[in-house]
Design an enzyme around this catalytic site. Structure first.
Site, PDB file in Angstrom:
ATOM      1  N   GLY A 187      -3.500   7.475   1.284  1.00  0.00           N
ATOM      2  CA  GLY A 187      -2.435   7.283   0.297  1.00  0.00           C
ATOM      3  C   GLY A 187      -2.983   6.584  -0.936  1.00  0.00           C
ATOM      4  O   GLY A 187      -4.191   6.637  -1.224  1.00  0.00           O
ATOM      5  N   THR A 189      -4.034   3.649  -3.734  1.00  0.00           N
ATOM      6  CA  THR A 189      -4.815   2.412  -3.683  1.00  0.00           C
ATOM      7  C   THR A 189      -3.889   1.205  -3.552  1.00  0.00           C
ATOM      8  O   THR A 189      -4.179   0.271  -2.793  1.00  0.00           O
ATOM      9  CB  THR A 189      -5.697   2.308  -4.954  1.00  0.00           C
ATOM     10  OG1 THR A 189      -6.550   3.465  -4.982  1.00  0.00           O
ATOM     11  CG2 THR A 189      -6.557   1.063  -4.950  1.00  0.00           C
ATOM     12  N   ALA A 190      -2.737   1.249  -4.253  1.00  0.00           N
ATOM     13  CA  ALA A 190      -1.816   0.109  -4.209  1.00  0.00           C
ATOM     14  C   ALA A 190      -1.306  -0.109  -2.783  1.00  0.00           C
ATOM     15  O   ALA A 190      -1.302  -1.245  -2.276  1.00  0.00           O
ATOM     16  CB  ALA A 190      -0.643   0.349  -5.164  1.00  0.00           C
ATOM     17  N   GLY A 192      -2.695   1.029  -0.098  1.00  0.00           N
ATOM     18  CA  GLY A 192      -3.871   0.719   0.724  1.00  0.00           C
ATOM     19  C   GLY A 192      -4.077  -0.785   0.861  1.00  0.00           C
ATOM     20  O   GLY A 192      -4.407  -1.297   1.935  1.00  0.00           O
ATOM     21  N   GLU A 209      -8.257   5.953   2.959  1.00  0.00           N
ATOM     22  CA  GLU A 209      -8.576   7.153   2.173  1.00  0.00           C
ATOM     23  C   GLU A 209      -7.658   7.111   0.965  1.00  0.00           C
ATOM     24  O   GLU A 209      -6.484   7.481   1.058  1.00  0.00           O
ATOM     25  CB  GLU A 209      -8.340   8.418   3.013  1.00  0.00           C
ATOM     26  CG  GLU A 209      -9.230   8.519   4.253  1.00  0.00           C
ATOM     27  CD  GLU A 209     -10.645   8.983   3.926  1.00  0.00           C
ATOM     28  OE1 GLU A 209     -10.859   9.555   2.843  1.00  0.00           O
ATOM     29  OE2 GLU A 209     -11.538   8.762   4.764  1.00  0.00           O
ATOM     30  N   CYS A 243      -5.937  14.626  -4.024  1.00  0.00           N
ATOM     31  CA  CYS A 243      -6.634  13.347  -4.251  1.00  0.00           C
ATOM     32  C   CYS A 243      -7.972  13.539  -4.940  1.00  0.00           C
ATOM     33  O   CYS A 243      -8.400  12.686  -5.702  1.00  0.00           O
ATOM     34  CB  CYS A 243      -6.818  12.613  -2.930  1.00  0.00           C
ATOM     35  SG  CYS A 243      -7.693  13.589  -1.709  1.00  0.00           S
TER      36      CYS A 243
HETATM   37  P1  NAD Z   1       1.593   6.378  -0.825  1.00  0.00           P
HETATM   38  O1  NAD Z   1       0.540   5.335  -0.793  1.00  0.00           O
HETATM   39  O2  NAD Z   1       2.807   6.116  -1.627  1.00  0.00           O
HETATM   40  O3  NAD Z   1       2.113   6.704   0.659  1.00  0.00           O
HETATM   41  C1  NAD Z   1       1.255   7.021   1.732  1.00  0.00           C
HETATM   42  C2  NAD Z   1       1.899   6.635   3.041  1.00  0.00           C
HETATM   43  O4  NAD Z   1       2.132   5.223   3.076  1.00  0.00           O
HETATM   44  C3  NAD Z   1       3.251   7.295   3.329  1.00  0.00           C
HETATM   45  O5  NAD Z   1       3.280   7.673   4.702  1.00  0.00           O
HETATM   46  C4  NAD Z   1       4.253   6.202   3.045  1.00  0.00           C
HETATM   47  O6  NAD Z   1       5.394   6.270   3.859  1.00  0.00           O
HETATM   48  C5  NAD Z   1       3.485   4.930   3.356  1.00  0.00           C
HETATM   49  N1  NAD Z   1       3.874   3.799   2.514  1.00  0.00           N
HETATM   50  C6  NAD Z   1       4.286   3.832   1.228  1.00  0.00           C
HETATM   51  N2  NAD Z   1       4.527   2.584   0.762  1.00  0.00           N
HETATM   52  C7  NAD Z   1       4.263   1.748   1.787  1.00  0.00           C
HETATM   53  C8  NAD Z   1       4.316   0.317   1.954  1.00  0.00           C
HETATM   54  N3  NAD Z   1       4.699  -0.495   0.955  1.00  0.00           N
HETATM   55  N4  NAD Z   1       3.961  -0.202   3.150  1.00  0.00           N
HETATM   56  C9  NAD Z   1       3.573   0.608   4.151  1.00  0.00           C
HETATM   57  N5  NAD Z   1       3.496   1.949   4.055  1.00  0.00           N
HETATM   58  C10 NAD Z   1       3.835   2.512   2.904  1.00  0.00           C
HETATM   59  O7  NAD Z   1       0.851   7.701  -1.288  1.00  0.00           O
HETATM   60  P2  NAD Z   1       1.469   9.126  -1.555  1.00  0.00           P
HETATM   61  O8  NAD Z   1       2.304   9.088  -2.792  1.00  0.00           O
HETATM   62  O9  NAD Z   1       2.068   9.672  -0.322  1.00  0.00           O
HETATM   63  O10 NAD Z   1       0.124   9.969  -1.850  1.00  0.00           O
HETATM   64  C11 NAD Z   1      -0.479   9.998  -3.106  1.00  0.00           C
HETATM   65  C12 NAD Z   1      -1.687   9.081  -3.152  1.00  0.00           C
HETATM   66  O11 NAD Z   1      -2.516   9.320  -2.036  1.00  0.00           O
HETATM   67  C13 NAD Z   1      -2.566   9.349  -4.353  1.00  0.00           C
HETATM   68  O12 NAD Z   1      -3.025   8.127  -4.864  1.00  0.00           O
HETATM   69  C14 NAD Z   1      -3.724  10.152  -3.793  1.00  0.00           C
HETATM   70  O13 NAD Z   1      -4.921  10.081  -4.525  1.00  0.00           O
HETATM   71  C15 NAD Z   1      -3.855   9.556  -2.443  1.00  0.00           C
HETATM   72  N6  NAD Z   1      -4.472  10.494  -1.515  1.00  0.00           N
HETATM   73  C16 NAD Z   1      -5.712  10.243  -1.050  1.00  0.00           C
HETATM   74  C17 NAD Z   1      -6.312  11.146  -0.192  1.00  0.00           C
HETATM   75  C18 NAD Z   1      -7.692  10.932   0.359  1.00  0.00           C
HETATM   76  O14 NAD Z   1      -8.078  11.674   1.249  1.00  0.00           O
HETATM   77  N7  NAD Z   1      -8.457   9.971  -0.123  1.00  0.00           N
HETATM   78  C19 NAD Z   1      -5.633  12.292   0.178  1.00  0.00           C
HETATM   79  C20 NAD Z   1      -4.359  12.500  -0.318  1.00  0.00           C
HETATM   80  C21 NAD Z   1      -3.774  11.594  -1.165  1.00  0.00           C
END
Ligand code: NAD
Length: 458
Positions: A187, A189-190, A192, A209, A243
């Site tokens: 997901g 970076t924030a 993460g 990731e 991503c």
């Molecule tokens: P996101 O970080 O908003 O959400 C990812 C997951 O985390 C979801 O399942 C969500 O329910 C959960 N989540 C969200 N906020 C949370 C919190 N405060 N506490 C705990 N869990 C929480 O990301 P997204 O919008 O779903 O995806 C887009 C981002 O993911 C982009 O930055 C993209 O670059 C990155 N990404 C990275 C990869 C990789 O393989 N490196 C692949 C796909 C997407």
């Protein structure tokens, strides 16, 4: 069931040893293949509904990609699981030194919405191949796919050791209160950072990731036709919600006009005069992201060379190329994650390298040039999770290449053996015979022993 009970129940399966035998792992991986085969139409249909992607793209980039990854794990996991002997070295002889691949325990896999099948199923498969129990959390932002996936996982996989939890931020926050043996998060970076802080309370290792701004550098000597096609392909796939999509282009000024012309022609060739009617161009996941992207475009200060039109109701945003946006604009500092491609002219490859190195380390970096020395120079002077020379996004394909970020773009990696290693603890074991039993290190020490010890440890 509360989250404590869910985690407790899959942990009990792990503690009983259910997940360790190769036969269990094989059965689960084969069941995942069956799940993807039988559920292929339903899963691709759900992705089309959630993201407006074409069915063929939903198939190859999600279901098909996950199938190949599981087949690779099936072929190799037993060999990777075998004890590996290493030299015991002079001091530990006689004896056998070996590494035992042991599963970590209960793995939590948290997935994003953009490749909702691939990014949930592949880490799960790696965790299972390594003998772990799993709790999987699909994204709430691709709700149709999440619902289908959850149902199929419950139907096909061993419910005693593999659980699915659905929900958004509050649910994931509560889930992260539990103790896991590994947290695998894909997901932003924030988020993460939030996940890592939660895992730190239990001292649980994490794989993160994440995303970032992946640059594409185009040298003046590049094959500009190929560069334009491959950059457009990587950028506009899934409407830029990838991503490792090239986030922006740094092109040597001598080639900029021709590159922009070629890019305009490529976008027309890919999606026709009106991309909103193309079956191959996806939609933005939700209104919030649509508004964010339109805001980035409006405030970027550059010249729109291609596209620029949008429709909030259908969450359409055209494949858009912007020439020379203002350096301080948000489009040049935030991860775009949408179909907006800034193209920035630079005087030299050195300037491009300086610009890349001024930001956090990206997830991917692309360099287009006909000169191997130029490509090597860029690779040597920059850092990124992965990279391609003369292509974009394709480095995700070889099973033997670990996939992951570095610095702000992530911690750890997976795909193939790297995924197995992520969910494995390599336990160092030294087996000693009981005879001989030299008294060299047993007290009391003597002058003779001391002399021998000094010799041995020199
Ligand atoms: P996101 O970080 O908003 O959400 C990812 C997951 O985390 C979801 O399942 C969500 O329910 C959960 N989540 C969200 N906020 C949370 C919190 N405060 N506490 C705990 N869990 C929480 O990301 P997204 O919008 O779903 O995806 C887009 C981002 O993911 C982009 O930055 C993209 O670059 C990155 N990404 C990275 C990869 C990789 O393989 N490196 C692949 C796909 C997407």
């Amino acid at each position: 069931m509360g989250y404590g009970e869910i985690v407790g129940s899959v942990r009990a399966a792990f503690d009983r040893g259910d997940t360790r035998p190769a036969a269990w792992r094989r059965r689960q991986l084969e069941a995942m293949l069956t799940m993807l085969d039988e559920g292929s139409d339903e899963l691709t249909g759900a992705i089309v509904e959630d993201l407006g992607r074409s069915a063929i793209e939903a198939f190859y980039a999600d279901v098909g990609h996950a199938r190949l990854a599981i087949r690779y794990l099936l072929k190799h996991f037993e060999r990777w699981s075998r004890p590996r002997r290493v030299s015991p070295g002079m001091l530990a002889r006689p004896g056998v030194a070996e590494l035992l691949a042991e599963p970590l325990g209960v793995a939590l896999v948290i997935a994003p919405w953009n490749y909702p099948v691939q990014l949930l199923v592949e880490p799960m498969a790696a965790a299972i191949a390594a003998g772990n129990a799993v709790v999987a959390k699909p994204s709430e932002l691709s709700p149709r796919t999440g619902e289908v996936l959850s149902r199929l996982i419950r139907r096909h996989l061993d419910p005693a050791a593999v659980a699915v939890v659905e929900g958004g931020v509050p649910e994931t926050t509560a889930l992260l209160e539990e103790r896991f043996d590994h947290v695998f998060f894909t997901g932003s970076t924030a988020v993460g950072r939030v996940v890592m802080a939660a895992a730190a309370r239990h001292l649980t290792p994490v794989t993160l990731e994440l995303g970032g701004k992946s640059p594409a550098i185009v040298a003046a000597d590049a094959d500009l036709a190929v560069a334009a096609r491959r950059i457009a392909m990587g950028k506009f796939l899934n409407a830029g919600q990838t991503c490792i999509a090239p986030d922006y282009v740094l092109v040597e000024r001598a080639a900029k006009d021709e590159f922009l012309d070629r890019l305009s022609a490529v976008v027309g060739g890919f999606y026709g005069p009106d991309p909103s009617r193309s079956p191959d161009f996806a939609r933005i996941v939700n209104e919030r992201h649509h508004d964010r992207l339109v805001g980035l475009l409006k405030d970027c200060g550059g010249q729109v060379v291609v596209g620029g039109d949008f429709d909030r109701e259908s969450r359409y945003l055209a494949p858009t190329v912007v020439s020379d946006p203002t350096e301080s604009s948000s489009i040049m500092s935030e991860e775009i994650f949408g179909p907006l491609l800034p193209v920035v002219g630079v005087d030299s490859i050195d300037e491009a390298v300086l610009k890349v190195n001024a930001g956090p380390k990206p997830l991917a970096l692309y360099v287009f040039t006909e000169s191997p020395a130029t490509a090597d120079g860029v690779l040597e002077r920059t850092s990124s999770g992965g990279a391609c020379v003369n292509h974009t996004v394709m480095h995700v394909l070889p099973d033997a290449l670990p996939f992951g970020g570095v610095g702000d773009s992530g911690i750890g990696a997976y795909h193939g053996k790297a995924g197995f290693d992520t969910f494995t603890h390599y336990r160092s074991v030294l087996r000693k015979p009981t005879r001989p039993d030299p008294p060299l290190l047993y007290p009391p020490m003597s002058r003779m022993k001391e002399r021998l010890v000094r010799l041995a440890f020199r």
